[in-house]
Motif scaffolding. Sequence first.
Motif, PDB file in Angstrom:
ATOM      1  N   THR A  36       0.821  -1.219   0.000  1.00  0.00           N
ATOM      2  CA  THR A  36       0.000   0.000   0.000  1.00  0.00           C
ATOM      3  C   THR A  36       0.850   1.262   0.000  1.00  0.00           C
ATOM      4  O   THR A  36       2.052   1.219   0.261  1.00  0.00           O
ATOM      5  CB  THR A  36      -0.910   0.089   1.243  1.00  0.00           C
ATOM      6  OG1 THR A  36      -0.078   0.355   2.372  1.00  0.00           O
ATOM      7  CG2 THR A  36      -1.719  -1.159   1.455  1.00  0.00           C
ATOM      8  N   ASP A  37       0.171   2.346  -0.231  1.00  0.00           N
ATOM      9  CA  ASP A  37       0.762   3.673  -0.234  1.00  0.00           C
ATOM     10  C   ASP A  37       1.122   4.112   1.186  1.00  0.00           C
ATOM     11  O   ASP A  37       0.685   3.504   2.163  1.00  0.00           O
ATOM     12  CB  ASP A  37      -0.274   4.647  -0.836  1.00  0.00           C
ATOM     13  CG  ASP A  37       0.363   5.614  -1.815  1.00  0.00           C
ATOM     14  OD1 ASP A  37       1.559   5.911  -1.641  1.00  0.00           O
ATOM     15  OD2 ASP A  37      -0.334   6.068  -2.740  1.00  0.00           O
ATOM     16  N   ALA A  38       1.893   5.203   1.272  1.00  0.00           N
ATOM     17  CA  ALA A  38       2.469   5.627   2.559  1.00  0.00           C
ATOM     18  C   ALA A  38       1.435   6.035   3.607  1.00  0.00           C
ATOM     19  O   ALA A  38       1.671   5.894   4.803  1.00  0.00           O
ATOM     20  CB  ALA A  38       3.453   6.771   2.332  1.00  0.00           C
ATOM     21  N   MET A  39       0.267   6.543   3.156  1.00  0.00           N
ATOM     22  CA  MET A  39      -0.697   7.042   4.150  1.00  0.00           C
ATOM     23  C   MET A  39      -1.443   5.917   4.869  1.00  0.00           C
ATOM     24  O   MET A  39      -2.143   6.172   5.850  1.00  0.00           O
ATOM     25  CB  MET A  39      -1.697   8.021   3.512  1.00  0.00           C
ATOM     26  CG  MET A  39      -2.771   7.387   2.650  1.00  0.00           C
ATOM     27  SD  MET A  39      -2.148   6.967   1.014  1.00  0.00           S
ATOM     28  CE  MET A  39      -2.513   8.459   0.105  1.00  0.00           C
ATOM     29  N   PRO A  56       9.367   0.405  -0.924  1.00  0.00           N
ATOM     30  CA  PRO A  56       8.875   1.778  -1.108  1.00  0.00           C
ATOM     31  C   PRO A  56       7.356   1.764  -1.256  1.00  0.00           C
ATOM     32  O   PRO A  56       6.786   0.784  -1.745  1.00  0.00           O
ATOM     33  CB  PRO A  56       9.548   2.237  -2.399  1.00  0.00           C
ATOM     34  CG  PRO A  56      10.725   1.327  -2.579  1.00  0.00           C
ATOM     35  CD  PRO A  56      10.310   0.018  -1.980  1.00  0.00           C
ATOM     36  N   ALA A  57       6.717   2.882  -0.883  1.00  0.00           N
ATOM     37  CA  ALA A  57       5.255   2.932  -0.841  1.00  0.00           C
ATOM     38  C   ALA A  57       4.629   3.247  -2.190  1.00  0.00           C
ATOM     39  O   ALA A  57       3.427   3.094  -2.379  1.00  0.00           O
ATOM     40  CB  ALA A  57       4.806   3.977   0.176  1.00  0.00           C
ATOM     41  N   CYS A  58       5.449   3.703  -3.137  1.00  0.00           N
ATOM     42  CA  CYS A  58       4.900   4.184  -4.405  1.00  0.00           C
ATOM     43  C   CYS A  58       6.059   4.215  -5.400  1.00  0.00           C
ATOM     44  O   CYS A  58       7.139   3.704  -5.108  1.00  0.00           O
ATOM     45  CB  CYS A  58       4.311   5.588  -4.162  1.00  0.00           C
ATOM     46  SG  CYS A  58       3.352   6.227  -5.539  1.00  0.00           S
ATOM     47  N   GLY A  59       5.840   4.824  -6.552  1.00  0.00           N
ATOM     48  CA  GLY A  59       6.915   4.936  -7.530  1.00  0.00           C
ATOM     49  C   GLY A  59       7.998   5.876  -7.043  1.00  0.00           C
ATOM     50  O   GLY A  59       7.710   6.954  -6.539  1.00  0.00           O
TER      51      GLY A  59
END
Lengths: 221, 340
Positions: B265-268, B317-320
């Motif tokens: 998942t993403d960082a949030m 990492p949470a995203c690109g």
Amino acid sequence: MSDNKEQIFFTALSDAVLDMDETTVEEVAHKVIKEKFDAYRAIENGLVDGMNRAGQLFEDEEYFIPEILLCSDAMYAGLNILNPYINRQQQSARKKVVIGVVEGDTHDIGKNLVKTLLDAAGFDVIDLGRDLPPCQIVDAAIAEQADVIALSTLMTTTMDAMASVIKILQESGYRDSVKVIVGGGPLSQSFADRIGADGYAPSAPSAVKLLHKLFQDTIHA
Amino acid sequence: MNEVNPKTRLLNVLNKRTTDRPPVICMGGMMNASIVEIMNSTGFTLPAAHDNPDLMASLAGAIQEQTGFENLGVPFCMTVEAELLGSRIDKGTLACEPKITKEAFCSVGAVIYRDIDEMIESGRIRTVTAATTKLAVTHQHLPVVVSMTGPISTAASIIDPMSFYKELRKNPASAHRVLDYVTELLIRFAEKSVKAGASVIAIGDPSATGEILGPLMFKEYAVRYLNVLTEAVHGFGTPVILHICGDINKVRSLIPELQADAISTDAMVNLAKLKEDYPSVTTMGNLSTYSLQWGSPHSIAAQTSKLVGDGIDIISPACGLSTSTTLANIRAMTRTVQGE
């Protein structure tokens, strides 16, 4: 009596926009013209009211992207019919916004949502499109004498292009004549602060609120 | 001491077996680590590596070696499938990833259905497959992760997304037909990748978030086709990692329905909380790519330690990643997990 009847039409327009019902919007808009009701008020109290309600449902997370896009289609279908009938004086003094997606990114759903909601909120929005070189954005803003540059990106890799826009504005001496607001998935308030933007909006409805705040509610005053 | 090799460690986590520590990986595709610093120092550069299997393998190898990520990840974009299906692609530059410049079709009804057997032997699927074959031979102790674009995102890359999202609601029969077609192509791509030596299939579906679709359509379209794809890949004996972009709050309760072997998942997203609420979910993530780009090695190490301490199953990492992220920052992340 006539006020009452007028309001029934306006409510029907508002409801049809909220219900994503393009056909009904067109039918009612034609009736508004036929009955010689005020087209400007039909837009404000009908179409825009419906879009604002849709925006509220979007904020409340009852409507999502597909729904808001369909509401937006319905609103524009009505605007196409009613716009030729409005008095030019009624639409003066609107703040002008140039909006676009920065270079490297071709995702424009978010940008299109912001455009729709700003249109509905009474801004004069010029859509520059997507994947725009920073120079082109600045040139357009200067040529259009825009009050606002609204920039969007969905990709982390293209965020630096937003900083370039502000840098070019500074170098060309136009930074103080235009407000720059940014939004999009990977962004944050701290990013906006870092690049020297005037504001950051995490969602399309909040972009409208942000601009109202930046202009201290002078738009509809 | 008996050192577990990185491939075994990752496969153990994905098979819900205990391991000495979480793996630290970067899945490739939309979340690749082809930073400018590595490309400049090695001469293995994009955009050339998007089309050349030897260069693709060399760049993936160099990224692994220099960053310390415990996998090889290919390709370095999410346009392989869309290009094959007819969309126009700009391959980008050294620092900027490829993008769709023009979707192939204006609506779900306009999609031209081509023969998948033919497509699967053409385009950059061949490039990715050849690079995978090479990497699987040269790096036997490391897992090769082949990253694919999820069904909704692939569909939204071949049909004008404005039309596509509306038609999910307005024209569900045609939308489902397109998604069946796209999912079948992805299954065949995965099959070829597994035969070439991929240890794991990763799926990134950034256009299929709960924030965009809402819970009803997330279930009807995203969960459904992601599971069709995942179950097919399981049929090839291979685990699946799924990355979901954005805030998953609105679709949180649907996460356990996803059949993927790990959810990234993403960082949030609070992964520790997700894990606590749904112990059956194997969690992956989610170090902020903003921190990776702008933070100090010290703060990145601290954030990484927190994820490890929280019991996150796979650190990534949470995203690109931004291509201007420094190697020093990425190493701060990998070395923290590796206890160096």
